[in-house]
Design an enzyme around this catalytic site. Sequence first.
Site, mmCIF file in Angstrom:
data_model
loop_
_atom_site.group_PDB
_atom_site.id
_atom_site.type_symbol
_atom_site.label_atom_id
_atom_site.label_comp_id
_atom_site.label_asym_id
_atom_site.label_seq_id
_atom_site.Cartn_x
_atom_site.Cartn_y
_atom_site.Cartn_z
ATOM 1 N N LYS A 79 36.604 32.456 14.109
ATOM 2 C CA LYS A 79 37.619 33.267 13.053
ATOM 3 C C LYS A 79 38.698 33.101 13.495
ATOM 4 O O LYS A 79 39.715 33.074 12.360
ATOM 5 C CB LYS A 79 36.995 34.707 13.067
ATOM 6 C CG LYS A 79 35.645 34.725 12.472
ATOM 7 C CD LYS A 79 35.528 34.347 10.972
ATOM 8 C CE LYS A 79 34.203 34.715 10.294
ATOM 9 N NZ LYS A 79 34.377 34.062 8.883
ATOM 10 N N HIS A 91 23.913 44.384 11.542
ATOM 11 C CA HIS A 91 24.957 45.166 12.107
ATOM 12 C C HIS A 91 24.354 46.741 12.189
ATOM 13 O O HIS A 91 23.265 47.026 11.954
ATOM 14 C CB HIS A 91 25.996 45.136 11.378
ATOM 15 C CG HIS A 91 26.994 43.795 11.189
ATOM 16 N ND1 HIS A 91 26.790 43.051 10.259
ATOM 17 C CD2 HIS A 91 27.755 43.275 12.132
ATOM 18 C CE1 HIS A 91 27.326 41.742 10.490
ATOM 19 N NE2 HIS A 91 28.072 42.004 11.771
ATOM 20 N N TYR A 132 32.017 33.983 18.064
ATOM 21 C CA TYR A 132 32.298 34.108 16.554
ATOM 22 C C TYR A 132 33.726 34.381 16.426
ATOM 23 O O TYR A 132 34.253 33.922 15.412
ATOM 24 C CB TYR A 132 31.405 35.433 16.250
ATOM 25 C CG TYR A 132 31.709 35.809 14.803
ATOM 26 C CD1 TYR A 132 31.116 35.087 13.722
ATOM 27 C CD2 TYR A 132 32.388 37.239 14.583
ATOM 28 C CE1 TYR A 132 31.116 35.501 12.262
ATOM 29 C CE2 TYR A 132 32.220 37.399 13.343
ATOM 30 C CZ TYR A 132 32.004 36.557 12.066
ATOM 31 O OH TYR A 132 32.129 37.052 11.053
ATOM 32 N N SER A 182 37.589 38.522 11.169
ATOM 33 C CA SER A 182 36.769 39.562 11.579
ATOM 34 C C SER A 182 37.544 40.247 12.744
ATOM 35 O O SER A 182 38.345 39.547 13.223
ATOM 36 C CB SER A 182 35.710 39.081 12.213
ATOM 37 O OG SER A 182 34.913 39.899 13.030
ATOM 38 N N SER A 183 37.386 41.556 12.829
ATOM 39 C CA SER A 183 38.081 42.456 13.997
ATOM 40 C C SER A 183 37.653 41.954 15.260
ATOM 41 O O SER A 183 38.180 42.506 16.140
ATOM 42 C CB SER A 183 37.978 43.942 13.620
ATOM 43 O OG SER A 183 36.525 44.232 13.648
ATOM 44 N N CYS A 184 36.663 41.094 15.238
ATOM 45 C CA CYS A 184 36.216 40.691 16.562
ATOM 46 C C CYS A 184 37.287 39.677 17.155
ATOM 47 O O CYS A 184 37.092 39.338 18.380
ATOM 48 C CB CYS A 184 34.973 39.760 16.611
ATOM 49 S SG CYS A 184 33.341 40.555 16.165
#
Length: 311
Positions: free
Chosen positions: A136, A176, A132, A103-105
């Site tokens: 990841k 989202h 989160y 994830s880009s998080c």
Amino acid sequence: MRILLTGGSGMVGQNLQEHPSAAEYEVLAPSSRTLDLNNQQAVVDYIEAKRPDIVIHAAGQVGGIQANMADPVGFLVNNSLMGLHVINAAYQAGIKYCVNLASSCMYPRSAPNPLTEDQILAGELEPTNEGYALAKITATRLCQYIGRVNEELRYITLIPCNLYGRHDKFDPAHSHMIPAVIRKIHEAAKAEASTVEIWGDGEARREFMYVEDLADCVFEVIRMIRGGQEVPDLMNAGLGKDYSINEYYRAIAEVVGFKGSFSHDLTKPVGMRQKLIDSRRLNALGWHASTSLKDGIEKTYQFFLEEYPND
């Protein structure tokens, strides 16, 4: 060849199974009732019994800002356990190919945009989805470590930008942004409301990719690594273009047919001001996303109307 797909009932998992390339494989997509990914021994036993040639790890506890803030423990613990159990069991069983979806998080909150893969762990994470992100990052690093200790194993991590599309969730408490906004504007149009509220000033920028494009990307990467092509072990997968929250609202309003105006609640959290990923590593291999924002929203709204006809 046999693929073990985790998260087969989720948005990404269902789109992977519906992709034309899925017909070239035997795809095993066990439900959580069949395989509890939080149970390490169950995962080990399943992989030993089924002996997949490829693992695609797409499972996860997911949600938007509200969901992440409401359950940080669940987002950290459940996503960490799932990633570690699946990837390590595949490694221990000698599974040669694995595509891990991250994830880009994972990128630092203050990292300069566009975000490049070498920025991971280079700064403080965005607090609203830190749990989160940490989970990841752990799964991503595990894949990289495996590649370092055994070069014959091809464990690739893809970092998608934000996703939307068919099989998305449209519950504002758990979805989202794009599906939540589709529902909100649809309900406003039905009620003939004059105004729709936007969290924050609407100037934060986000990159959203239609989920069918990610499914296409995953199968293309599998084709590459099976063919022996040199592929980086960590790659962003996105459009290379972002839009402001206000622009997303206007684009959705146009598709839905909402004629009203927008207001802004400046007391609400908005997360990072911009999150645009740099997909040049993946693009250099020949893959590019193909679905425009307008086409993606139209397809997603049509899915919403078909699946939620009474809403």
